[in-house]
Design a protein around this motif. Structure first.
Motif, PDB file in Angstrom:
ATOM      1  N   PRO A  80       0.740  -1.105  -0.073  1.00  0.00           N
ATOM      2  CA  PRO A  80       0.069   0.126   0.040  1.00  0.00           C
ATOM      3  C   PRO A  80       0.770   1.439  -0.122  1.00  0.00           C
ATOM      4  O   PRO A  80       0.473   2.101  -0.600  1.00  0.00           O
ATOM      5  CB  PRO A  80      -0.706  -0.117   1.206  1.00  0.00           C
ATOM      6  CG  PRO A  80      -0.986  -1.438   1.594  1.00  0.00           C
ATOM      7  CD  PRO A  80       0.482  -2.141   1.196  1.00  0.00           C
ATOM      8  N   VAL A  81       1.789   1.349   0.813  1.00  0.00           N
ATOM      9  CA  VAL A  81       2.911   2.400   0.818  1.00  0.00           C
ATOM     10  C   VAL A  81       3.411   2.683  -0.492  1.00  0.00           C
ATOM     11  O   VAL A  81       3.271   3.853  -1.108  1.00  0.00           O
ATOM     12  CB  VAL A  81       4.065   2.273   1.811  1.00  0.00           C
ATOM     13  CG1 VAL A  81       4.852   3.534   1.816  1.00  0.00           C
ATOM     14  CG2 VAL A  81       3.307   2.172   2.938  1.00  0.00           C
ATOM     15  N   ILE A  82       3.902   1.421  -1.259  1.00  0.00           N
ATOM     16  CA  ILE A  82       4.389   1.910  -2.718  1.00  0.00           C
ATOM     17  C   ILE A  82       3.478   2.208  -3.622  1.00  0.00           C
ATOM     18  O   ILE A  82       3.691   3.297  -4.450  1.00  0.00           O
ATOM     19  CB  ILE A  82       5.049   0.561  -3.147  1.00  0.00           C
ATOM     20  CG1 ILE A  82       6.198   0.247  -2.283  1.00  0.00           C
ATOM     21  CG2 ILE A  82       5.473   0.555  -4.679  1.00  0.00           C
ATOM     22  CD1 ILE A  82       6.752  -1.037  -2.542  1.00  0.00           C
ATOM     23  N   PHE A  83       2.146   1.677  -3.597  1.00  0.00           N
ATOM     24  CA  PHE A  83       0.995   2.172  -4.373  1.00  0.00           C
ATOM     25  C   PHE A  83       0.700   3.673  -4.172  1.00  0.00           C
ATOM     26  O   PHE A  83       0.599   4.611  -5.336  1.00  0.00           O
ATOM     27  CB  PHE A  83      -0.168   1.321  -4.339  1.00  0.00           C
ATOM     28  CG  PHE A  83      -0.303   0.011  -4.875  1.00  0.00           C
ATOM     29  CD1 PHE A  83       0.783  -0.445  -5.551  1.00  0.00           C
ATOM     30  CD2 PHE A  83      -1.328  -0.765  -4.816  1.00  0.00           C
ATOM     31  CE1 PHE A  83       0.971  -1.525  -6.403  1.00  0.00           C
ATOM     32  CE2 PHE A  83      -1.482  -2.016  -5.399  1.00  0.00           C
ATOM     33  CZ  PHE A  83      -0.478  -2.389  -6.168  1.00  0.00           C
ATOM     34  N   ALA A  84       0.704   3.870  -2.997  1.00  0.00           N
ATOM     35  CA  ALA A  84       0.163   5.357  -2.626  1.00  0.00           C
ATOM     36  C   ALA A  84       1.290   6.399  -3.198  1.00  0.00           C
ATOM     37  O   ALA A  84       1.140   7.575  -3.612  1.00  0.00           O
ATOM     38  CB  ALA A  84       0.076   5.617  -1.066  1.00  0.00           C
ATOM     39  N   SER A  85       2.690   5.874  -2.969  1.00  0.00           N
ATOM     40  CA  SER A  85       3.662   6.940  -3.375  1.00  0.00           C
ATOM     41  C   SER A  85       3.699   7.020  -4.685  1.00  0.00           C
ATOM     42  O   SER A  85       3.907   8.161  -5.300  1.00  0.00           O
ATOM     43  CB  SER A  85       4.876   6.489  -2.912  1.00  0.00           C
ATOM     44  OG  SER A  85       5.062   6.264  -1.372  1.00  0.00           O
ATOM     45  N   SER A  86       3.425   5.971  -5.550  1.00  0.00           N
ATOM     46  CA  SER A  86       3.590   6.092  -7.221  1.00  0.00           C
ATOM     47  C   SER A  86       2.386   6.819  -7.722  1.00  0.00           C
ATOM     48  O   SER A  86       2.585   7.583  -8.543  1.00  0.00           O
ATOM     49  CB  SER A  86       3.470   4.650  -7.553  1.00  0.00           C
ATOM     50  OG  SER A  86       4.559   3.772  -7.125  1.00  0.00           O
TER      51      SER A  86
END
Length: 437
Positions: free
Chosen positions: A278-284
């Motif tokens: 989720p953190v990678i998705f949100a950052s991207s």
């Protein structure tokens, strides 16, 4: 943890695996410092010195590549194309029936999906490499640097193709090195390379905090950052190990004169079931509007609003949107990665049941209820871990992609715990004394 490594080095075959893994890591780190042809390395270093601590949109990707992205080396894209390809294939598995059937075929189907992941990784590397070269040629890679447009002196088609091919080949080599570690070393190769990429930025980032500090020549700020980092690591370890164990009882069956089944086990549901995804998705997703605004011409109102509100890690709107996206993607990823109905059907097929819950649909509803209950604290934990270190370190002059930020802490702790578990399991297999002595 240190005891496990010490015992592993005393075991001959494990020592060979550890040394092989260290050798691959050395090769990987050497590759992150070899510039690609067609790049003026002196101008690159000049712009890096000017942009130090303010890496802008490319800071997160640069952290995942171990600093190789901004130096435009052969491993500039790092492991990110493979991570993106793996996430895309995992999401498509839920949507495309063919991929879902392959996943259920066992090892043969998994090998086929891995092959598709490799092809998609190369395609993404070509796409991202082309974007990186175009960004470097336009000077947008280092905004505010006077020689940014002179990083690629020769902008001919041949040089551009050579740069893209070199970075794509570098990504393929990184993928191969990761698979070598998985097959012949210790731990998951891709995770180990990601761990090394993030850990490699620690010394310079910590020293930058000390240089920018004013209390006791910067040592007070340096010690405070170390203390905050250790506390955050301890908190992440505690939550990552937390799980809800749902008891499962298997009915006893009589076949002939023998009794089968009747065992008790449990389904471990982690509090942070979604992991770092989720953190990678949100950052991207947050990088997309900022990237569009950076490459758009003119000074329109929407561009100004995005530049003011969605590009600074300490802005209230950025923080709020980032937090909401993390919570949303946590529920989204858990929903597609864990299927309660499938688990309930498998339990019913093999005669398993949850005490007090009827088999079939009631079991699936109960699993969904428990999963939603524990996903809420897990998603809030992810959001806080991703934001609290960032906000705390802003006061010390650190950028939003500082290694003790939430993303890096989650990855480092997760990979470290998984690697130690694998070492301990292999040690247990080799030192098993059996029932008879």
């Amino acid at each position: 943890m240190l005891t496990a490594f010490a015992r592993a080095f005393k075991t001959p075959d494990l020592r060979k695996k550890l040394l092989f893994t260290l050798g691959i890591i050395v090769v990987y780190r050497v590759g992150t410092h070899i510039p690609i042809p067609g790049v003026d390395y002196r101008n690159v270093q000049t712009c890096i010195d000017i942009a130090k601590g303010n890496q802008g949109l490319f800071g997160l990707v640069n952290m995942f590549s171990g600093g190789a992205l901004l130096q435009i080396t052969i491993f500039a894209l790092g492991i990110m194309p493979y991570i993106t390809a793996s996430i895309i294939l995992q999401l498509l598995t839920v949507v495309i029936p063919r991929l879902e059937a392959l996943k259920k075929e066992g090892q043969a189907g998994t090998a086929k999906i891995t092959q598709y992941t490799r092809y998609l990784t190369v395609a993404l590397a070509i796409l991202q490499g082309t974007g990186l070269v175009a960004t470097a040629r336009s000077g947008a890679l280092f905004s505010g640097c006077q020689v940014a447009t002179e990083i690629v002196p020769d902008q001919s088609i041949f040089v551009t193709i050579t740069m893209v091919v070199t970075m794509t080949a570098g990504t393929a080599v990184v993928m191969w090195l990761g698979e070598l570690i998985t097959d012949r070393g210790i731990g998951n190769g891709m995770s180990i390379l990601m761990f090394i990429s993030i850990a490699a930025t620690f010394p310079s980032a910590l020293w930058a905090i000390k240089e920018q500090g004013s209390l006791a020549d910067g040592w007070i700020e340096f010690g405070t950052v170390i203390a905050v980092g250790l506390v955050m690591v301890g908190l992440v370890v505690f939550v990552e190990q937390a799980q809800r164990r749902i008891p499962v009882q298997y009915a006893k069956r009589m076949i002939g004169r023998r009794s089968y089944g009747g065992t008790s086990t449990y389904i471990p549901l982690k509090v942070n079931q979604a992991g770092i995804i989720p953190v990678i998705f949100a950052s991207s997703l947050l990088y997309i509007p900022a990237l569009v605004a950076q490459f758009s011409s003119g000074d329109s109102a929407w561009k100004t609003w995005i530049t003011q509100n969605l590009t600074k890690g300490d802005h209230p709107i950025y923080i709020s949107v980032y937090f909401v996206l993390i919570v949303f993607f946590a529920f989204f990823y858990v929903a597609i990665s864990f299927n309660p109905e499938e688990v309930a059907d498998n339990m019913k097929k093999y005669g398993g049941f949850i005490p007090g819950i009827r088999a079939g649909r009631p079991t699936a509803e109960y699993l969904s209820y428990v999963l939603n209950r524990i996903t809420w604290p897990g998603s809030l934990y992810l959001g806080l871990i991703a934001l609290v270190p960032t906000m705390a370190l802003v006061g010390f002059g650190a950028n939003q992609n500082f290694p003790f930020g939430g993303t890096s802490i989650l990855i480092i702790v997760g990979v470290g715990l998984e690697t130690v578990k694998q070492i301990e399991s292999q040690l247990q297999q080799r030192n098993y004394e059996g029932f008879l002595r």
